[in-house]
Design a protein around this motif. Structure first.
Motif, PDB file in Angstrom:
ATOM      1  N   GLY A 288      86.111  76.540  39.699  1.00  0.00           N
ATOM      2  CA  GLY A 288      86.653  75.541  38.773  1.00  0.00           C
ATOM      3  C   GLY A 288      87.199  74.315  39.468  1.00  0.00           C
ATOM      4  O   GLY A 288      87.037  74.113  40.674  1.00  0.00           O
ATOM      5  N   PHE A 289      87.884  73.474  38.672  1.00  0.00           N
ATOM      6  CA  PHE A 289      88.355  72.181  39.161  1.00  0.00           C
ATOM      7  C   PHE A 289      89.790  72.234  39.690  1.00  0.00           C
ATOM      8  O   PHE A 289      90.363  71.211  40.026  1.00  0.00           O
ATOM      9  CB  PHE A 289      88.274  71.122  38.042  1.00  0.00           C
ATOM     10  CG  PHE A 289      86.857  70.785  37.678  1.00  0.00           C
ATOM     11  CD1 PHE A 289      85.957  70.405  38.658  1.00  0.00           C
ATOM     12  CD2 PHE A 289      86.411  70.844  36.351  1.00  0.00           C
ATOM     13  CE1 PHE A 289      84.647  70.090  38.337  1.00  0.00           C
ATOM     14  CE2 PHE A 289      85.104  70.538  36.029  1.00  0.00           C
ATOM     15  CZ  PHE A 289      84.213  70.160  37.012  1.00  0.00           C
TER      16      PHE A 289
ATOM     17  N   ALA B 278      86.700  67.288  40.736  1.00  0.00           N
ATOM     18  CA  ALA B 278      88.144  67.441  40.657  1.00  0.00           C
ATOM     19  C   ALA B 278      88.648  66.543  39.545  1.00  0.00           C
ATOM     20  O   ALA B 278      87.947  65.612  39.112  1.00  0.00           O
ATOM     21  CB  ALA B 278      88.810  67.063  41.977  1.00  0.00           C
ATOM     22  N   ALA B 279      89.844  66.813  39.033  1.00  0.00           N
ATOM     23  CA  ALA B 279      90.449  65.939  38.038  1.00  0.00           C
ATOM     24  C   ALA B 279      91.028  64.710  38.742  1.00  0.00           C
ATOM     25  O   ALA B 279      90.868  63.581  38.290  1.00  0.00           O
ATOM     26  CB  ALA B 279      91.528  66.692  37.272  1.00  0.00           C
ATOM     27  N   LYS B 280      91.686  64.942  39.867  1.00  0.00           N
ATOM     28  CA  LYS B 280      92.308  63.855  40.630  1.00  0.00           C
ATOM     29  C   LYS B 280      92.181  64.144  42.113  1.00  0.00           C
ATOM     30  O   LYS B 280      92.015  65.300  42.514  1.00  0.00           O
ATOM     31  CB  LYS B 280      93.802  63.762  40.272  1.00  0.00           C
ATOM     32  CG  LYS B 280      94.100  62.783  39.162  1.00  0.00           C
ATOM     33  CD  LYS B 280      95.601  62.724  38.947  1.00  0.00           C
ATOM     34  CE  LYS B 280      95.919  61.909  37.701  1.00  0.00           C
ATOM     35  NZ  LYS B 280      97.345  61.974  37.392  1.00  0.00           N
ATOM     36  N   GLY B 281      92.293  63.068  42.882  1.00  0.00           N
ATOM     37  CA  GLY B 281      92.213  63.246  44.335  1.00  0.00           C
ATOM     38  C   GLY B 281      91.443  62.099  44.957  1.00  0.00           C
ATOM     39  O   GLY B 281      90.705  61.384  44.270  1.00  0.00           O
ATOM     40  N   LEU B 282      91.628  61.909  46.265  1.00  0.00           N
ATOM     41  CA  LEU B 282      90.961  60.796  46.939  1.00  0.00           C
ATOM     42  C   LEU B 282      89.442  60.928  46.864  1.00  0.00           C
ATOM     43  O   LEU B 282      88.721  59.932  46.745  1.00  0.00           O
ATOM     44  CB  LEU B 282      91.411  60.732  48.404  1.00  0.00           C
ATOM     45  CG  LEU B 282      92.788  60.124  48.656  1.00  0.00           C
ATOM     46  CD1 LEU B 282      93.143  60.204  50.134  1.00  0.00           C
ATOM     47  CD2 LEU B 282      92.839  58.685  48.170  1.00  0.00           C
ATOM     48  N   GLY B 283      88.935  62.161  46.920  1.00  0.00           N
ATOM     49  CA  GLY B 283      87.487  62.381  46.887  1.00  0.00           C
ATOM     50  C   GLY B 283      86.888  61.886  45.585  1.00  0.00           C
ATOM     51  O   GLY B 283      85.905  61.133  45.583  1.00  0.00           O
ATOM     52  N   ILE B 284      87.490  62.293  44.480  1.00  0.00           N
ATOM     53  CA  ILE B 284      86.954  61.888  43.174  1.00  0.00           C
ATOM     54  C   ILE B 284      87.190  60.397  42.942  1.00  0.00           C
ATOM     55  O   ILE B 284      86.393  59.718  42.289  1.00  0.00           O
ATOM     56  CB  ILE B 284      87.566  62.768  42.040  1.00  0.00           C
ATOM     57  CG1 ILE B 284      86.687  62.712  40.782  1.00  0.00           C
ATOM     58  CG2 ILE B 284      88.988  62.393  41.722  1.00  0.00           C
ATOM     59  CD1 ILE B 284      85.413  63.526  40.926  1.00  0.00           C
ATOM     60  N   TYR B 285      88.273  59.867  43.510  1.00  0.00           N
ATOM     61  CA  TYR B 285      88.562  58.432  43.403  1.00  0.00           C
ATOM     62  C   TYR B 285      87.471  57.622  44.108  1.00  0.00           C
ATOM     63  O   TYR B 285      86.966  56.634  43.569  1.00  0.00           O
ATOM     64  CB  TYR B 285      89.927  58.142  44.030  1.00  0.00           C
ATOM     65  CG  TYR B 285      90.387  56.705  43.881  1.00  0.00           C
ATOM     66  CD1 TYR B 285      91.014  56.274  42.716  1.00  0.00           C
ATOM     67  CD2 TYR B 285      90.201  55.785  44.912  1.00  0.00           C
ATOM     68  CE1 TYR B 285      91.435  54.963  42.574  1.00  0.00           C
ATOM     69  CE2 TYR B 285      90.610  54.476  44.780  1.00  0.00           C
ATOM     70  CZ  TYR B 285      91.232  54.067  43.612  1.00  0.00           C
ATOM     71  OH  TYR B 285      91.644  52.767  43.479  1.00  0.00           O
ATOM     72  N   MET B 286      87.081  58.066  45.324  1.00  0.00           N
ATOM     73  CA  MET B 286      85.991  57.390  46.046  1.00  0.00           C
ATOM     74  C   MET B 286      84.715  57.425  45.236  1.00  0.00           C
ATOM     75  O   MET B 286      83.984  56.421  45.139  1.00  0.00           O
ATOM     76  CB  MET B 286      85.746  58.096  47.387  1.00  0.00           C
ATOM     77  CG  MET B 286      86.806  57.869  48.439  1.00  0.00           C
ATOM     78  SD  MET B 286      86.431  58.926  49.864  1.00  0.00           S
ATOM     79  CE  MET B 286      87.982  58.828  50.727  1.00  0.00           C
ATOM     80  N   LEU B 287      84.420  58.586  44.644  1.00  0.00           N
ATOM     81  CA  LEU B 287      83.182  58.746  43.875  1.00  0.00           C
ATOM     82  C   LEU B 287      83.142  57.777  42.703  1.00  0.00           C
ATOM     83  O   LEU B 287      82.137  57.067  42.489  1.00  0.00           O
ATOM     84  CB  LEU B 287      83.067  60.189  43.382  1.00  0.00           C
ATOM     85  CG  LEU B 287      81.756  60.562  42.708  1.00  0.00           C
ATOM     86  CD1 LEU B 287      80.606  60.473  43.709  1.00  0.00           C
ATOM     87  CD2 LEU B 287      81.836  61.957  42.111  1.00  0.00           C
TER      88      LEU B 287
END
Lengths: 256, 300
Positions: free
Chosen positions: B153-154, B236-245
């Motif tokens: 999951g996320f 992910a709901a939040k995080g630097l990885g998902i922000y970059m994406l």
């Protein structure tokens, strides 16, 4: 009174015969040395005594078969733990025996002056010179208050001048404490300076080729006359050693 | 700092001649350090800082004068201003990454310690486990991350697992090698003192492994942040990885780079923290270095 007695002790490592018929004894308060060429199996003998390895033959202490915890062992290099301060290295044996660190420190601290280490209780071992490290290692050994000291070439790694100073110091220390001690060395002068008796071992497989009493008064570095007598004994031992290990038998050389 | 508060060994030695003269001068009280240590550290950093600054200037000039659209290659100044304008969103997405990194790394450290101790006591376990561990290092993270997210999951769990996957191996290898580096003379001496296996492990093998542990820590902590970002990238709901994406998908390379800068800063901060912890956890290392650097005057 005889404390340690070995009779016909033998040890093989597979086909390699290291010790052949070692018989010796050490009396209470006696300083005995085992002198032999490099690789003769001297350290193997100590490993047998401390129970690190098993061999054949009879080993008795105070008449009873030898069991553990009789010896305080000082290894060849000082084996100080670099992560413990000097005082905590000195208390190591007591801590292993179950003493609380605080009590152990109180027991050890008064001895620092006598061992030439006053002021260095809180130093790290890396801050000490070679001679000081060896004195710290000896302090760690004697505070265990075991029945007997086993010293495995304790000064072998020191430079010649420091070694000479340490030998004189150890002689004085032994005079005032009269530890029962067994010293392994390949330094003939060291053996004659420190010992009451010397067992001379042959090259591998080691056997006792001669037993030499050193009846000189102490301290032995006092007069020129004593030095001459000591030199005569040294010469005799060297002759024995070299006769037992002629260069014409190269296979009896260094171990490994 | 030792030497200033401790009774000065030198004066003691000179005051009452010790049993043996050779000990004199072997130990020096450390010279007044502090400021000089700081300036020398800065002097060491200067070339790297200069090279980095030159790189940024070249990039800035190329982006400005080369006529390249900021949607392709934004200048460093633009990255910086956009990062500042979006600081709330960036901070909001940095916190979950920090949390995932620290939680994953803590789990990894704990597991590595327990397992390394077990392996030390049971050599057979080592032979059973190490091939598996090495195999785990051959898995491509790009392929594994989406699967782990699919399975778990996320939430935080898949991130912890992925961070642990990339950091566990260097840690356990460092610890096991560290135990093996214990001096045999110290072990033999402890055995002669009557210490059992557990005592020997605690008194000798564990402290002997400390330098190896910290070497492994410095390596694996740089993997940890990357592992967390990979996990977030996969979902992910939040995080630097998902922000970059999402910044990439919105054609905002300036914000991608801003997030990259934050993650680099995070890694560097954790690395610095590891170095700092080592500094305080192993004070004898410093003592050894100091006494080697200082001349030992008057020693025969």
């Amino acid at each position: 009174m005889t404390r340690l007695e070995l009779r016909d002790v033998r040890k093989n490592f597979g086909p390699l015969e290291v010790l052949a018929d070692i018989s010796l004894h050490v009396a209470t308060g006696e300083f005995v040395s085992i002198l032999g060429p490099s690789g003769a199996g001297k350290s193997t003998l100590f490993q047998l005594l401390t129970g690190a390895i098993q061999g054949e033959g009879e080993m008795r202490f105070d008449g009873a078969p030898l069991d553990g915890a009789r010896f305080a062992f000082m290894p060849q290099r000082d084996a100080l733990m670099p992560w413990r301060r000097v005082i905590d290295n000195a208390t190591l044996g007591l801590e292993v025996q179950g003493m609380k660190r605080r009590a152990a420190r109180q027991r050890v601290a008064p001895l620092f002056a006598e061992f030439g280490l006053a002021g260095f209780e809180r130093a790290w071992p890396t801050e000490l010179s070679g001679g000081m490290r060896q004195r710290a290692a000896l302090l760690r050994t004697v505070v265990q208050q075991r029945d007997m000291l086993l010293l495995d070439e304790p000064f072998g790694a020191l430079d010649a001048l420091t070694r000479a100073a340490m030998q004189r110091w150890l002689e004085r220390m032994w005079q005032s404490h009269r530890w029962t001690a067994l010293l392994i060395t390949h330094d003939v002068r060291e053996a004659v300076l420190l010992s009451d008796r010397i067992y001379v071992l042959s090259a591998r497989p080691a056997r006792v080729v001669s037993e030499v009493a050193v009846p000189l008064p102490r301290p032995r570095t006092e007069s020129a006359e004593l030095a001459r007598e000591a030199a005569a004994i040294e010469a005799g031992i060297l002759d024995t050693l070299l006769a037992a290990d002629p260069i014409s038998r190269p296979s009896d050389g260094e171990m490994k | 700092m030792r030497g200033r508060d401790a009774p000065s060994p030198i004066s003691q030695e000179r005051g009452e001649p010790s049993a043996i003269g050779e000990s004199r001068g072997a130990v020096q009280s450390p010279p007044l350090r502090g400021r000089s240590a700081l300036t020398s550290a800065l002097a060491k950093l200067a070339p790297a800082a200069l090279a980095f600054a030159l790189l940024l200037i070249a990039w800035e000039l190329y982006a400005r004068l080369g006529g390249i659209a900021p949607t392709v290659l934004p200048a460093p100044s633009r990255v910086l201003t956009q990062a500042w304008e979006n600081r709330a969103a960036l901070a909001d997405n940095t916190l979950p990454t920090i949390r995932a990194t620290l939680a994953g790394f803590a789990c990894s450290l704990l597991a590595a310690f327990i397992l390394s101790a077990l392996v030390d006591f049971l050599p057979r376990l080592r032979r059973a486990m190490f091939p598996l561990l090495i195999a785990s290092q051959t898995l491509p993270l790009v392929a594994i991350a989406p699967l782990v997210v699919l399975w778990f999951g996320f939430g935080l769990l898949p991130k912890i697992l992925l961070v642990a996957l990339v950091t566990f191996f260097p840690m356990i290898v460092a610890l096991v090698e560290g135990y093996a580096a214990t001096s045999t003379e110290i072990s033999q001496m402890l055995a002669a003192m009557g210490a059992g296996r557990w005592r020997i492990f605690w008194l000798a093998r564990l402290p002997s492994a400390l330098p190896y542990f910290f070497a492994g820590l410095r390596i694996s902590i740089t993997y940890a942040v990357v592992g967390a970002i990979f996990a977030e990238y996969a979902g992910a709901a939040k995080g630097l990885g998902i922000y970059m994406l999402s910044a990439k998908n919105n054609f905002r390379p300036d914000l991608v780079l801003a997030a990259v800068a934050v993650s680099s800063a995070l890694t560097l901060a954790l690395f610095g923290l590891a170095v700092l912890v080592q500094h305080f956890a192993m004070p004898w290392e410093r003592a050894g270095r100091d006494s080697k650097v200082e001349p030992s005057e008057g020693r025969p």
